[in-house]
Design a protein around this motif. Structure first.
Motif, PDB file in Angstrom:
ATOM      1  N   TYR A  38       0.835  -1.353   0.052  1.00  0.00           N
ATOM      2  CA  TYR A  38       0.021   0.156  -0.176  1.00  0.00           C
ATOM      3  C   TYR A  38       1.093   1.155  -0.193  1.00  0.00           C
ATOM      4  O   TYR A  38       2.045   1.209   0.560  1.00  0.00           O
ATOM      5  CB  TYR A  38      -0.966   0.083   1.034  1.00  0.00           C
ATOM      6  N   ALA A  39       0.285   2.400  -0.830  1.00  0.00           N
ATOM      7  CA  ALA A  39       0.997   3.598  -0.660  1.00  0.00           C
ATOM      8  C   ALA A  39       0.091   4.636  -0.561  1.00  0.00           C
ATOM      9  O   ALA A  39      -0.952   4.602  -1.459  1.00  0.00           O
ATOM     10  CB  ALA A  39       1.890   3.926  -1.913  1.00  0.00           C
ATOM     11  N   PRO A  40       0.069   5.514   0.209  1.00  0.00           N
ATOM     12  CA  PRO A  40      -0.790   6.675   0.496  1.00  0.00           C
ATOM     13  C   PRO A  40      -0.973   7.725  -0.654  1.00  0.00           C
ATOM     14  O   PRO A  40       0.195   7.888  -1.237  1.00  0.00           O
ATOM     15  CB  PRO A  40      -0.289   7.346   1.778  1.00  0.00           C
ATOM     16  N   ILE A  63       6.269   8.697  -8.687  1.00  0.00           N
ATOM     17  CA  ILE A  63       6.612   9.430  -7.573  1.00  0.00           C
ATOM     18  C   ILE A  63       5.720   8.642  -6.231  1.00  0.00           C
ATOM     19  O   ILE A  63       5.312   7.428  -6.417  1.00  0.00           O
ATOM     20  CB  ILE A  63       5.604  10.955  -7.521  1.00  0.00           C
ATOM     21  N   GLY A  64       5.356   9.308  -5.407  1.00  0.00           N
ATOM     22  CA  GLY A  64       4.646   8.664  -3.982  1.00  0.00           C
ATOM     23  C   GLY A  64       5.479   8.819  -2.776  1.00  0.00           C
ATOM     24  O   GLY A  64       6.758   8.143  -3.057  1.00  0.00           O
ATOM     25  N   ASN A  65       5.279   9.303  -1.834  1.00  0.00           N
ATOM     26  CA  ASN A  65       6.123   9.753  -0.803  1.00  0.00           C
ATOM     27  C   ASN A  65       6.315   8.933   0.435  1.00  0.00           C
ATOM     28  O   ASN A  65       7.317   8.908   1.201  1.00  0.00           O
ATOM     29  CB  ASN A  65       5.844  11.224   0.009  1.00  0.00           C
ATOM     30  N   GLU A  66       5.300   7.817   0.416  1.00  0.00           N
ATOM     31  CA  GLU A  66       5.682   6.704   1.578  1.00  0.00           C
ATOM     32  C   GLU A  66       4.858   5.734   1.092  1.00  0.00           C
ATOM     33  O   GLU A  66       4.168   5.519   0.298  1.00  0.00           O
ATOM     34  CB  GLU A  66       5.144   7.252   2.958  1.00  0.00           C
ATOM     35  N   GLY A  67       5.162   4.502   1.992  1.00  0.00           N
ATOM     36  CA  GLY A  67       4.359   3.395   1.448  1.00  0.00           C
ATOM     37  C   GLY A  67       4.965   2.262   2.337  1.00  0.00           C
ATOM     38  O   GLY A  67       6.146   2.216   2.940  1.00  0.00           O
ATOM     39  N   MET A 121       1.467   4.065   6.515  1.00  0.00           N
ATOM     40  CA  MET A 121       1.302   5.362   6.836  1.00  0.00           C
ATOM     41  C   MET A 121       2.151   5.859   7.989  1.00  0.00           C
ATOM     42  O   MET A 121       1.933   7.061   8.738  1.00  0.00           O
ATOM     43  CB  MET A 121      -0.200   5.772   7.281  1.00  0.00           C
ATOM     44  N   LEU A 122       3.077   5.186   8.102  1.00  0.00           N
ATOM     45  CA  LEU A 122       4.132   5.369   9.408  1.00  0.00           C
ATOM     46  C   LEU A 122       5.196   6.292   8.970  1.00  0.00           C
ATOM     47  O   LEU A 122       5.830   6.432  10.130  1.00  0.00           O
ATOM     48  CB  LEU A 122       4.670   3.965   9.837  1.00  0.00           C
ATOM     49  N   THR A 123       5.548   6.585   7.791  1.00  0.00           N
ATOM     50  CA  THR A 123       6.847   7.333   7.567  1.00  0.00           C
ATOM     51  C   THR A 123       6.829   8.667   7.410  1.00  0.00           C
ATOM     52  O   THR A 123       7.935   9.459   7.187  1.00  0.00           O
ATOM     53  CB  THR A 123       7.568   6.800   6.494  1.00  0.00           C
ATOM     54  N   ILE A 124       5.721   9.568   7.437  1.00  0.00           N
ATOM     55  CA  ILE A 124       5.390  10.847   7.227  1.00  0.00           C
ATOM     56  C   ILE A 124       5.012  11.700   8.385  1.00  0.00           C
ATOM     57  O   ILE A 124       5.416  12.304   9.060  1.00  0.00           O
ATOM     58  CB  ILE A 124       4.860  11.168   5.904  1.00  0.00           C
ATOM     59  N   VAL A 315      -6.172   8.881   0.991  1.00  0.00           N
ATOM     60  CA  VAL A 315      -6.494   7.550   0.029  1.00  0.00           C
ATOM     61  C   VAL A 315      -5.244   6.566   0.316  1.00  0.00           C
ATOM     62  O   VAL A 315      -4.030   6.984   0.313  1.00  0.00           O
ATOM     63  CB  VAL A 315      -6.922   7.723  -1.379  1.00  0.00           C
ATOM     64  N   LEU A 316      -5.460   5.385   0.542  1.00  0.00           N
ATOM     65  CA  LEU A 316      -4.261   4.384   0.228  1.00  0.00           C
ATOM     66  C   LEU A 316      -4.511   3.650  -1.084  1.00  0.00           C
ATOM     67  O   LEU A 316      -5.588   2.953  -1.607  1.00  0.00           O
ATOM     68  CB  LEU A 316      -4.436   3.309   1.232  1.00  0.00           C
ATOM     69  N   LEU A 317      -3.375   3.529  -1.937  1.00  0.00           N
ATOM     70  CA  LEU A 317      -3.391   2.886  -3.210  1.00  0.00           C
ATOM     71  C   LEU A 317      -3.014   1.292  -3.066  1.00  0.00           C
ATOM     72  O   LEU A 317      -1.891   1.559  -2.272  1.00  0.00           O
ATOM     73  CB  LEU A 317      -2.594   3.559  -4.150  1.00  0.00           C
ATOM     74  N   ASP A 318      -3.605   0.457  -3.288  1.00  0.00           N
ATOM     75  CA  ASP A 318      -3.322  -0.836  -3.362  1.00  0.00           C
ATOM     76  C   ASP A 318      -2.579  -1.381  -4.472  1.00  0.00           C
ATOM     77  O   ASP A 318      -3.065  -1.345  -5.634  1.00  0.00           O
ATOM     78  CB  ASP A 318      -4.651  -1.807  -3.149  1.00  0.00           C
TER      79      ASP A 318
END
Length: 324
Positions: A38-40, A63-67, A121-124, A315-318
């Motif tokens: 998952y990536a937010p 792109i995508g800043n966390e996951g 969702m733990l890194t930002i 949103v979470l992207l699967d």
């Protein structure tokens, strides 16, 4: 393999495309190959897409800043992680792709008791909260004041502050949030109003409040200035109001309040990220930190996910193609 590319800086609805790309090569020494789970999709990702964020990759780019993801394979001599581990994707590893290569030494392994969606969702927000609470060296028992207390960052600030023996003053916009944040560990929760500062002072008396955290900016900053005391530091980390940070300089001068803007990826903060990632994971595993849930969309349905974000929030992207 599915990925989401930023094709040009500008309007996200036009510049972010679902594309088919080759799978990454096998990991070499020091690398790990990761199945992104998952990536937010959050507002800071849109700032990057618009070209406003300090990070500007060469385009086209994932792109995508966390996951969070599952390790598929590791390169020679990698012992820090192993296939099957759940890991947090580090800064610099863009997450909007089914598979990514990352430097193994930068990965944080998290306990299997943590759900994959929570891990993503733990890194930002949580790391931001940890860094904000540490923005000033305060003795146990000190007060920290914040607005945006119901946000992902704000909720994490309450928990991180409590871990360090600090007490929090939390400004919210809705009365129904008061008991909810108190249950999380907030010491004082007040609803946004002109007399919020006076109501806080009625509780804490003459205690100093030397750290303020501003995630809203605009007129909301004024309430924090009412709460802060002589010689305080006000850290601006967000602009949820859409308004600039323009406090009355006379109010700042009257209390000798210093201000600074915050970005978690400044060089001075990067060495703290791994430890705060690990602490965040521990707090979640212990049930002491619960991250707000988010709607889940398959990555292939990115346009629908983006439309949902615009109206409703994170949103979470699967990205796992094998999950139904």
């Amino acid at each position: 393999m599915l990925a989401i590319h930023l094709t040009r800086f500008g309007e996200p609805e036009k510049s972010l495309k679902v594309v088919d790309v080759p799978e990454p090569p096998a990991p070499v020494a020091g690398q790990a190959l990761i199945q992104v789970e998952y990536a937010p999709l959050d507002h800071h990702d849109l700032l990057l897409a618009q070209g406003i964020y300090p990070v500007r990759p060469q385009l086209p780019s994932v792109i995508g800043n966390e996951g969070a993801g599952s390790v598929l394979a590791v390169g020679p001599d990698v012992t820090h992680v192993r296939p099957g581990d759940t890991v947090l994707l580090p800064f610099g590893t863009f997450s909007w792709s089914e598979q990514v290569l990352a430097e193994a030494a930068s990965l944080t392994v998290v306990d299997k008791s943590i759900s994959l969606d929570q891990a993503a969702m733990l890194t930002i927000n949580t790391v931001t909260a940890g860094l904000l609470v540490e923005a000033r060296d305060l003795p146990p028992g000190s007060w920290v004041a914040q607005n945006a207390a119901n946000s992902g960052v704000g909720r994490s600030v309450i928990v991180f502050a409590k871990e360090r023996g600090l007490r929090t003053i939390n400004i919210v916009r809705r009365a129904e949030l008061v008991s909810e944040l108190e249950d999380l560990g907030a010491d004082i929760v007040v609803v946004d109003s002109a007399d919020a500062g006076a109501r806080v002072r009625a509780v804490i008396g003459s205690d100093p409040v030397l750290l303020g955290l501003d995630g809203i900016s605009g007129t909301a900053t004024t309430l924090l200035l009412d709460v802060l005391t002589e010689g305080a530091l006000l850290v601006v980390y967000g602009y949820m109001s859409g308004q600039p940070f323009t406090p009355d300089p006379e109010r700042l001068e009257a209390k000798n309040i210093a201000t600074t803007e915050f970005w978690m990826y400044q060089d001075e903060y990067l060495p703290r990220h791994p430890a705060l990632n690990a602490e965040s994971a521990r707090l979640v595993a212990e049930g002491r930190l619960v991250l707000p849930s988010a709607a889940v969309f398959k990555a292939a349905d990115f346009p629908e996910a983006l439309a949902y974000l615009r109206k409703n929030g994170k949103v979470l992207l699967d990205f796992n193609p094998h999950r139904s």
